[in-house]
Motif scaffolding. Structure first.
Motif, PDB file in Angstrom:
ATOM      1  N   ARG A 277      13.958 -11.275  -6.848  1.00  0.00           N
ATOM      2  CA  ARG A 277      14.764 -10.142  -6.379  1.00  0.00           C
ATOM      3  C   ARG A 277      13.954  -9.110  -5.606  1.00  0.00           C
ATOM      4  NH1 ARG A 277      19.007  -8.886 -11.198  1.00  0.00           N
ATOM      5  NH2 ARG A 277      19.848 -10.995 -11.338  1.00  0.00           N
TER       6      ARG A 277
ATOM      7  N   ASP B 133       9.696  -9.617  -0.612  1.00  0.00           N
ATOM      8  CA  ASP B 133      10.038  -9.360   0.791  1.00  0.00           C
ATOM      9  C   ASP B 133      11.213  -8.398   0.949  1.00  0.00           C
ATOM     10  OD1 ASP B 133       8.000 -11.140   1.523  1.00  0.00           O
ATOM     11  OD2 ASP B 133       9.370 -12.841   1.475  1.00  0.00           O
ATOM     12  N   GLN B 134      11.341  -7.461   0.046  1.00  0.00           N
ATOM     13  CA  GLN B 134      12.428  -6.487   0.106  1.00  0.00           C
ATOM     14  C   GLN B 134      11.823  -5.099   0.308  1.00  0.00           C
ATOM     15  OE1 GLN B 134      15.889  -6.981  -0.713  1.00  0.00           O
ATOM     16  NE2 GLN B 134      15.733  -9.170  -1.004  1.00  0.00           N
ATOM     17  N   GLU B 135      12.495  -4.297   1.061  1.00  0.00           N
ATOM     18  CA  GLU B 135      12.126  -2.893   1.224  1.00  0.00           C
ATOM     19  C   GLU B 135      13.023  -2.087   0.286  1.00  0.00           C
ATOM     20  OE1 GLU B 135       9.712  -1.619   3.220  1.00  0.00           O
ATOM     21  OE2 GLU B 135       9.144  -3.648   3.831  1.00  0.00           O
ATOM     22  N   LEU B 136      12.598  -1.909  -0.948  1.00  0.00           N
ATOM     23  CA  LEU B 136      13.418  -1.252  -1.953  1.00  0.00           C
ATOM     24  C   LEU B 136      12.782   0.069  -2.389  1.00  0.00           C
ATOM     25  CD1 LEU B 136      14.135  -4.338  -4.226  1.00  0.00           C
ATOM     26  CD2 LEU B 136      15.645  -3.367  -2.504  1.00  0.00           C
TER      27      LEU B 136
END
Length: 117
Positions: A64, A67-70
């Motif tokens: 989850r 590679d996420q910009e969270l």
């Protein structure tokens, strides 16, 4: 011919890199479950079940978050959700008090890791 050899080498290195990540998850989950099992005097079947639950949680977190910009809040929500999922799984073989003990031991391990022990 050289391009073919280079391509095979690149594929081999990338597959080896992916396999290493899996191994890292397994090592961390094994280390955590062993430490918790020792402190709680768990039998082998419950220790194995704990290992699988911790490993699933770690895999879910990576899947989850990768590679996420969270934001930190979004990450915290994901961590909370995967913790709830792990607790639900643990409730199949552990009492609520045991689950609370497991969670406190995991938090203690994480705290020690952050401090560099």
């Amino acid at each position: 011919m050289k391009k073919l050899i280079l391509l095979i080498a690149i594929i081999g290195f990338s597959l080896n890199g992916m396999a290493q990540k899996k191994s890292d998850f397994e090592k961390r989950a094994k280390r955590s479950s062993n430490a918790i099992a020792d402190k709680m005097n768990l039998k082998k079947d419950r220790k194995t079940f704990l290992y699988e639950a911790i490993l699933d949680k770690q895999k879910q977190n990576l899947a989850r978050l990768k590679d996420q910009e969270l934001t930190e809040d979004q990450k915290s929500e994901i961590y909370a959700e995967t913790s709830r999922m792990m607790n639900e799984k643990l409730s199949e073989k552990f009492t609520q008090n045991e689950i609370q003990t497991i969670n406190s031991l995991i938090r203690e391990q994480q705290s020690q890791k952050r401090k560099g022990y």
